[in-house]
Design an enzyme around this catalytic site. Structure first.
Site, short mmCIF file in Angstrom:
data_model
loop_
_atom_site.label_atom_id
_atom_site.label_comp_id
_atom_site.label_asym_id
_atom_site.label_seq_id
_atom_site.Cartn_x
_atom_site.Cartn_y
_atom_site.Cartn_z
N GLU A 53 59.65 -7.25 -60.81
CA GLU A 53 58.23 -7.36 -60.44
C GLU A 53 57.96 -7.18 -58.95
O GLU A 53 56.83 -6.95 -58.55
CB GLU A 53 57.67 -8.72 -60.92
CG GLU A 53 58.16 -9.96 -60.19
CD GLU A 53 59.52 -10.49 -60.69
OE1 GLU A 53 60.24 -9.73 -61.36
OE2 GLU A 53 59.85 -11.65 -60.40
N LYS A 65 41.73 -12.09 -59.37
CA LYS A 65 40.66 -11.76 -58.42
C LYS A 65 40.38 -10.25 -58.31
O LYS A 65 39.23 -9.83 -58.32
CB LYS A 65 41.05 -12.30 -57.03
CG LYS A 65 39.92 -12.33 -56.04
CD LYS A 65 39.10 -13.54 -56.30
CE LYS A 65 38.05 -13.78 -55.25
NZ LYS A 65 37.41 -15.09 -55.45
N GLY A 79 63.21 -19.12 -62.15
CA GLY A 79 62.97 -20.55 -61.92
C GLY A 79 63.99 -21.05 -60.93
O GLY A 79 65.01 -20.39 -60.71
N CYS A 127 65.92 -13.14 -64.02
CA CYS A 127 66.61 -14.09 -63.14
C CYS A 127 67.00 -15.36 -63.90
O CYS A 127 67.84 -15.30 -64.79
CB CYS A 127 65.76 -14.37 -61.91
SG CYS A 127 66.71 -15.14 -60.59
N TYR A 128 66.39 -16.50 -63.62
CA TYR A 128 66.72 -17.71 -64.39
C TYR A 128 66.51 -17.46 -65.89
O TYR A 128 67.30 -17.90 -66.73
CB TYR A 128 65.84 -18.89 -63.93
CG TYR A 128 66.02 -20.15 -64.76
CD1 TYR A 128 67.06 -21.04 -64.51
CD2 TYR A 128 65.15 -20.43 -65.82
CE1 TYR A 128 67.24 -22.17 -65.28
CE2 TYR A 128 65.32 -21.56 -66.60
CZ TYR A 128 66.37 -22.43 -66.33
OH TYR A 128 66.54 -23.55 -67.10
N HIS A 162 64.80 -9.00 -59.91
CA HIS A 162 63.35 -9.16 -60.08
C HIS A 162 62.65 -7.79 -60.14
O HIS A 162 62.37 -7.20 -59.10
CB HIS A 162 62.78 -9.97 -58.91
CG HIS A 162 63.15 -11.41 -58.97
ND1 HIS A 162 62.42 -12.33 -59.67
CD2 HIS A 162 64.20 -12.08 -58.45
CE1 HIS A 162 62.98 -13.51 -59.58
NE2 HIS A 162 64.07 -13.40 -58.84
N GLY A 192 29.24 -16.14 -53.93
CA GLY A 192 30.64 -15.73 -53.84
C GLY A 192 30.96 -14.69 -54.91
O GLY A 192 30.14 -14.46 -55.81
N VAL A 193 32.14 -14.09 -54.81
CA VAL A 193 32.50 -12.99 -55.72
C VAL A 193 32.49 -13.44 -57.19
O VAL A 193 31.86 -12.80 -58.04
CB VAL A 193 33.93 -12.46 -55.38
CG1 VAL A 193 34.30 -11.30 -56.29
CG2 VAL A 193 34.02 -12.07 -53.92
N ASP A 194 33.14 -14.57 -57.47
CA ASP A 194 33.34 -14.95 -58.87
C ASP A 194 32.02 -15.28 -59.57
O ASP A 194 31.75 -14.78 -60.67
CB ASP A 194 34.29 -16.15 -58.98
CG ASP A 194 35.59 -15.90 -58.25
OD1 ASP A 194 35.90 -14.72 -58.01
OD2 ASP A 194 36.28 -16.88 -57.90
#
Ligand code: XMP
Length: 513
Positions: free
Chosen positions: A173, A369, A57, A84-85, A171, A227-229
């Site tokens: 990630e 997605k 954060g 981190c935070y 981090h 569309g894809v979704d």
């Protein structure tokens, strides 16, 4: 609909990588859910999480405005990893000392692992991590030991093994952290004891089962855009309830060449459903007559679209449910506050008050997605639809500058189709995030054979981007651009000049209007 056995909670304190953390957890076939730090403790207790990750954060823990959480979260007996935070917050909550350092650490930093029997650091040697902080822990709270440090950061990681509370200043990630993936999987499997059985195949089976239970013998209506979704939502619902599903597809005549027919053919031939196509290009054209201002155009197209769509839904609806292709990023409430919250929900459609359904179904609301695409592939949707590039709601309407006419739509559809064909042939398609043709309201003089021409200019646009918030124009090789230009001028009537758009975003936008 509960389709998940084991879950990790990503508690969002406003860091920029919250979605990335959830994605990384899911890469281990464990479901991860993001909640803002404002979520009540009871909701967390009820969630039966196998582990909790505190995100980074932007704040300092001593700032009274900074996001804090009920200290009791550390006493739930659920393993915690602070990043981190989130790492500093754990220290702060448990009485450690956090200080603002004279110089921060930003970028790639070497750490040394101090604890050779740490479960979190199992099989992780001294290595490079990604840091981004000024504050740092100078004294760990009681019950914690230092498990890694760097030159500038005496506590790059700390842990309280008895209570299963772990914290890293860096981090894990981001890909720049050499052993970041390994550290997260150590947390997920060895600390939290997850099994990793959340896979797209089981997601499909479980979702189909719970959709069947929920819908029973009622009907479902879904707005299909191509569309894809919405396409993946349609395929999933079709697998669950077959022809109890009605898909309403509004073709306003502003789609790409042959796209409306392709969508209809795909869904009527591959999936069991009632497919209702509304062709209303003439009505749209008459509404758009004389409309030039980009915002007016968007408003007219949007208003008309929903008018036609809801009229058809009223006609088709026999009660039952209304389905939407909402995906996870549309639903996440941000840990940054209310302003973001309003924005993140913009993809959910508002239903007119007079239309009544038993409920709304959003079968993809937990997926990112790329996970939606994977589900689409497993359900047998053609690659062309599953990997379709983004296409704006107002369609070609925002790529035709000035008044929209039938002739201009045809010219643009042809030019755009040639451009897409050439890009596919060239093999660089996967390097481009989005590419399309635009018809500016410009005519230029040219010469064809011995004749003077005065015809349309076509612009081509191709961009690379990770998030569409910023973008760069793609460096397409000249010889590919040359073939595109040649073919457009030779094959598309009323075009005598092609230009390539060299604008990045900002200052430009991806679309021209
Ligand atoms: P801009 O032009 O704002 O576009 O840089 C960023 C991305 O958003 C797409 N876009 C839209 N998508 N409805 C949509 O669903 C819209 O009205 C719309 N306008 C732009 C655009 O194609 C690009 O991918």
């Amino acid at each position: 609909m509960n389709t998940v056995n084991e879950k990790i909670l990503v508690l969002d304190f406003g860091g920029q990588y919250n979605q990335l953390i959830a994605r990384r957890v899911r890469d281990n076939n464990v479901f991860a859910e993001i909640k803002p730090y404002t979520v009540p403790l009871d909701e967390i207790k009820d969630g039966n999480y196998k582990g909790i990750i505190f995100t980074g954060g932007p704040n300092s823990v001593y700032d009274p405005e900074s996001p804090h959480y009920d200290k009791a979260i550390l006493d739930l007996g659920v393993p915690v990893l602070g990043i981190c935070y989130g790492c500093q917050l754990i220290s702060f909550m448990r009485g450690g000392v956090v200080q603002t350092a004279e110089s921060g650490e930003y970028g790639k930093i070497d750490i040394e692992v101090d604890s050779n029997d740490s479960v979190l650091f199992r099989d992780i040697p001294d290595s490079v991590v990604w840091m981004s902080h000024t504050d740092r822990i100078s004294e760990v709270p009681e019950g914690f030991i230092v498990s890694a440090h760097s030159d500038n950061c005496p506590v790059a990681a700390m842990e309280n093994r008895a209570e299963n509370i772990y914290a890293v200043q860096f981090h894990p990630e981001v890909t720049h952290t050499e052993y970041g993936k390994k550290l997260l999987s150590n947390f997920i499997f060895d600390v939290c004891g997850c099994k990793g059985d959340w896979e797209m195949e089981s997601f499909i089976d479980n979702t189909v089962k719970s959709l069947r239970e929920k819908i029973g013998d009622k009907r479902v209506v879904l707005g299909l855009s191509g569309g894809v979704d919405s396409s993946v939502a349609a395929a999933l619902l079709s697998k669950a309830v077959g022809n109890h599903l009605t898909c309403v597809f509004v073709d306003q005549g502003l789609m790409r060449k042959d796209e409306g027919d392709f969508v209809e053919k795909t869904f009527t031939s591959l999936f069991d459903m009632k497919f209702v196509r509304v062709n209303c290009s003439n009505e749209f054209l008459s509404k758009l007559k004389g409309v030039i201002d980009p915002e007016d155009k968007r408003r007219v197209i949007g208003t008309e679209f929903y008018k036609v769509f809801w009229e058809k839904v009223r006609e088709e609806s026999e009660g039952g449910f209304f389905a939407q292709g909402t995906i996870y990023p549309d639903c996440i409430e941000s840990g940054k506050g209310e302003a973001d919250k309003i924005k993140t929900h913009h993809n959910r459609v508002k239903m007119p008050d007079d239309i009544k359904f038993d409920g709304v179904i959003e079968p993809l609301k937990d997926l990112f997605k790329d996970e939606v695409r994977r589900v689409g592939e497993l359900l047998g949707i053609p690659r062309e639809l599953v990997w379709r590039q983004p296409f704006p709601g107002p369609g070609l309407g925002v790529r035709i500058i000035g008044e929209i006419t039938k002739e201009k739509i045809q010219i643009l559809q042809e030019a755009d189709a040639v451009f897409r064909e050439e890009i596919k042939k060239s093999g660089i398609e996967s390097e481009l995030s989005q590419y399309f043709a635009v018809l500016p309201d410009v005519r230029t003089v040219g010469v064809m054979g011995d004749h003077r021409t005065y015809e349309h200019l076509v612009a081509i646009r191709a961009v690379t981007t990770d998030d569409f918030m910023t973008a760069d124009f793609a460096r397409i090789p000249y010889d590919i651009l040359a073939s595109v230009s040649n073919r457009i001028i030779n094959e598309c009537p009323h075009v005598n000049r092609v230009v390539y758009d060299l604008t990045s975003k900002p200052p430009g936008t991806v679309e021209w209007e």
